[in-house]
Design an enzyme around this catalytic site. Structure first.
Site, mmCIF file in Angstrom:
data_model
loop_
_atom_site.group_PDB
_atom_site.id
_atom_site.type_symbol
_atom_site.label_atom_id
_atom_site.label_comp_id
_atom_site.label_asym_id
_atom_site.label_seq_id
_atom_site.Cartn_x
_atom_site.Cartn_y
_atom_site.Cartn_z
ATOM 1 N N CYS A 28 0.744 -1.108 0.142
ATOM 2 C CA CYS A 28 0.030 -0.276 0.237
ATOM 3 C C CYS A 28 1.216 1.356 0.232
ATOM 4 O O CYS A 28 1.844 1.220 1.078
ATOM 5 C CB CYS A 28 -1.091 -0.211 1.199
ATOM 6 S SG CYS A 28 -1.734 2.080 1.333
ATOM 7 N N ILE A 29 0.366 2.543 -0.991
ATOM 8 C CA ILE A 29 1.152 3.588 -0.820
ATOM 9 C C ILE A 29 1.094 4.283 0.256
ATOM 10 O O ILE A 29 2.437 5.018 0.283
ATOM 11 C CB ILE A 29 0.932 3.682 -2.158
ATOM 12 C CG1 ILE A 29 2.083 5.468 -2.618
ATOM 13 C CG2 ILE A 29 -0.018 4.644 -2.393
ATOM 14 C CD1 ILE A 29 2.434 5.999 -3.898
#
Lengths: 136, 130, 102
Positions: free
Chosen positions: B78-79
């Site tokens: 997840c960024i």
């Protein structure tokens, strides 16, 4: 494409601020809203603490994210199931929670409460109706 | 059957990433598919190639990278969680003006939408966390 | 439309197992793994509450996690079935959803 709509439940069982789970769960809900699924949120156990009013984080240097719950109605996230027993165990009542409203577009945009108080058995029933249960 | 897996705790501190790996491996060995694993919260730390566990210990990142290579599992970090915790790929490091990147082979950084998409596209979703 | 519930917390430090027991519906399954395996042992303060559900729920423990923590099969609450990871996967596949009590 009714077939492609799944029932997503986001389960919140943790208190805010002590750990990041509540905030990062909310981030998922916000992104997930763009996918037009049938979204519900469950608040039980310590998760009910996320919704209490009067949160002030000035003294701890982190962002108060509780107002974001009130914006979720604009993203068509309008089903907040809050467990009565979890509130009672923690000395809380529904009056201790923020007021969270949404505009019902199927009912001439009438303002309605997003929070639905449910008992433990109703919470269990609601959980058992889901396609995808995401816990944080 | 298609399984989507979420890993939401970091390696070496919590058992979650080991349990998730064992589950994914068993699923693949028993004829199921694991099209994607999504790493969230501290789980993003699994994807750094710079960790150096003692030689007599399992290397969690390498286990995952190997599994991804053998079975074409999409390992998504997840960024938003990654940026908070200093996990960067080359493109993001350049964009943010950082002097290094640390993403391991087989992992990629992408948005939370990949998690929702995984929930939509798989038959079962299971979360390993704390 | 049954659910596989997973619990990975010791019942002595967290409410996950109790909350799971409170919300699981008849016909559901509970898999105890990681530190959750302590909830599957006999003679504890929560053992009666777990055993009481063995009729209406299917109870499982991940054998590798129980073995790692020195909980022999003989010490498991009656009605708790040990499974390996392949068994865990099959439980997840054979139920309609998982509900992970983190």
């Amino acid at each position: 494409m009714e077939d492609n709509i799944k029932k997503f439940l986001y389960v919140n069982r943790k208190a805010p601020y002590g750990t990041i789970y509540a905030l990062e769960a909310l981030e998922v809900v916000l992104i997930g809203a763009a996918f037009d699924q049938d979204v519900s949120l469950a608040f039980l156990d310590d998760g009910v603490f996320q919704l209490v009013k009067g949160q002030n984080t000035d003294g701890i240097g982190v962002k108060n994210f509780s107002p974001t719950f009130r914006a979720l109605g604009d993203y068509e996230v309008t089903k907040f199931y809050v467990e009565k027993e979890s509130l009672e165990e923690r000395g809380l009542t529904a009056d201790d929670l923020q007021e969270i409203m949404y505009e019902d577009e199927d009912d001439d945009y009438a303002e309605k409460p997003s929070i639905r108080l449910v008992n433990r058995a109703e919470m269990a029933d609601m959980m058992a109706e889901q396609d995808v249960v995401l816990s944080f | 059957m298609k399984f989507g897996i979420v890993v939401s705790e970091g390696p070496y501190t919590h058992q979650a990433s080991d349990s998730a790996y064992n589950f994914a491996k068993a699923a693949l060995e028993n004829g199921h598919e694991v099209p994607r694993v999504f790493f969230y919260h501290d789980g993003v730390n699994v994807g750094t190639r710079l960790s150096i566990p003692p030689q007599d210990e399992r290397n969690i990142q390498k286990q995952w990278s190997a599994l991804a290579g053998e079975h074409n599992v999409d390992l998504v970090i997840c960024i938003a969680a990654a940026q908070r915790r200093g996990l960067l790929d080359e493109k993001e490091a350049t964009r943010q003006g950082k002097d290094a990147n640390n993403i391991a082979e087989g992992f990629r950084i992408s948005g939370l939408g990949q998690l929702i998409e995984m929930g939509i596209q798989t038959d079962r979703l299971i979360t390993f966390g704390d | 439309m049954a659910t596989l519930h997973t619990v990975n917390k010791s019942p002595f430090g967290a409410s996950a197992l109790q909350s799971c027991l409170n919300h699981a519906k008849d016909g559901d399954a509970i898999l105890m793994f990681e530190d959750g395996v302590y909830g599957a042992a006999q003679g504890t303060i929560i053992a009666d509450a777990v055993a009481a559900k063995s009729g209406s729920l299917s109870l499982y423990v991940l054998k590798g996690d129980a073995d790692a923590r020195g909980i022999a099969d003989a010490r498991l609450i009656e009605g708790v079935t040990p499974v390996d990871y392949a068994g865990f996967v099959e439980l997840a596949a054979s139920h309609d959803r998982t509900n992970n009590w983190l």
